[in-house]
Design an enzyme around this catalytic site. Structure first.
Site, PDB file in Angstrom:
ATOM      1  N   PRO A  59       0.842  -1.208   0.000  1.00  0.00           N
ATOM      2  CA  PRO A  59       0.000   0.000   0.000  1.00  0.00           C
ATOM      3  C   PRO A  59       0.876   1.257   0.000  1.00  0.00           C
ATOM      4  CG  PRO A  59      -0.605  -1.508   1.794  1.00  0.00           C
ATOM      5  CD  PRO A  59       0.688  -2.001   1.215  1.00  0.00           C
ATOM      6  N   GLU A  60       0.574   2.172  -0.888  1.00  0.00           N
ATOM      7  CA  GLU A  60       1.330   3.422  -0.988  1.00  0.00           C
ATOM      8  C   GLU A  60       0.507   4.564  -0.401  1.00  0.00           C
ATOM      9  OE1 GLU A  60       4.356   3.659  -2.043  1.00  0.00           O
ATOM     10  OE2 GLU A  60       4.706   1.796  -3.139  1.00  0.00           O
TER      11      GLU A  60
END
Ligand code: ZN
Length: 279
Positions: A2-3
């Site tokens: 996840p960014e």
């Protein structure tokens, strides 16, 4: 992994269902995440969530006299499930969310469930201001903040010999610009990824700041359409489908100039760029 845009969309997705509500209980089925989940997180029970903030890729649940720090690691996700929903193998931590009423924990309304198959995420409690926590203290500037402007980027880039691509990805300087977003931002700003950061003019810094913000905001907007996934859905959430200019497009034609997109390795990470547009 996840960014920043996924974390920001998660924040926006969970905040309306948490803020103003009391945490009725905390259930830890597997404490062995990246760091052991401390027993102190159980002291959340009875506390009201005042706000859900984000710093870098950390989510911060403000409980008045302390903060719950959440990190999704490599594979973590958060979603709400109805009370009684049987946890899966990788559903390690639950926040049982109560009513909006004050005082004693009221009726359970739903459960915020952390799923983390690879267990690189984190669930920690701090009674200190979160900015002083060891994990957050050295974080760089927030790219979507007003403070991140041409002047600041110009000042940050003056020292050192780093090339701009690894510079953008160094979380001690700027947080949350992952590999995809760094490549895409440099394309939009027409800057070659190997350009030495200290050589960027104020004008190019201004272009790059705009490109970074545009790239992240576009990804957040793309993810915003999946907000409903945070409540009552069991589907795994993938990466946001943002149409890339260069990332993952080696050998394909640049949509701006027609040149072939190239791939190279910088600091052990793949960089994609257009040799026509980025000089
Ligand atoms: Zn091009």
């Amino acid at each position: 992994m996840p960014e920043l845009p996924e974390i920001e969309v998660t924040r926006r997705g969970i905040a309306p269902h948490l803020v103003g509500r009391t945490i009725a209980a905390v259930t830890v089925r597997e404490p062995r995440l990246r760091w052991r989940v401390p027993g102190s997180v159980r002291s959340l029970a009875g506390r009201k969530v005042r706000a859900v903030a984000r710093r870098g890729k950390y989510l911060l649940l403000d409980c008045g006299d302390g903060h719950l720090i959440l990190h999704l690691g490599m594979s973590g996700s958060l979603r709400f499930v109805a009370p009684g929903t049987i946890p899966g193998k990788h559903d390690h931590v639950d926040l049982v969310v109560g009513d909006r009423g004050g005082g004693a924990p009221g009726r359970t309304t739903r459960i915020l469930r952390l799923r983390d198959p690879r267990r690189f995420g984190a669930v920690l409690w701090t009674a200190k201001p979160p900015a002083e926590h060891a994990l957050l203290r050295h974080l760089g500037i927030e790219p979507l903040s007003r403070a991140f402007d041409a002047g600041r980027l110009h000042a940050l880039t003056r020292a050192g010999r780093l090339q701009i691509k690894p510079f953008l990805m160094d979380g001690r300087r700027i947080v949350g610009i992952g590999n995809i977003y760094a490549s895409e931002s440099l394309f939009l700003a027409s800057i070659h990824p190997r350009t030495r950061a200290s050589r960027l003019s104020m004008q190019r810094c201004a272009r790059l700041v705009g490109a970074v913000k545009d790239t992240l905001r576009t990804a957040i907007r793309a993810g915003g359409s999946s907000l409903r996934d945070f409540v009552g859905s069991d589907s795994a959430r993938g990466h946001f489908q943002v149409r890339a200019w260069v990332y993952g497009r080696e050998g394909e034609d640049c949509r701006r100039c027609g040149a072939q997109i190239r791939r190279m390795v910088q600091g052990q990470r793949a960089t994609f760029y257009c040799p026509g547009c980025q000089r």
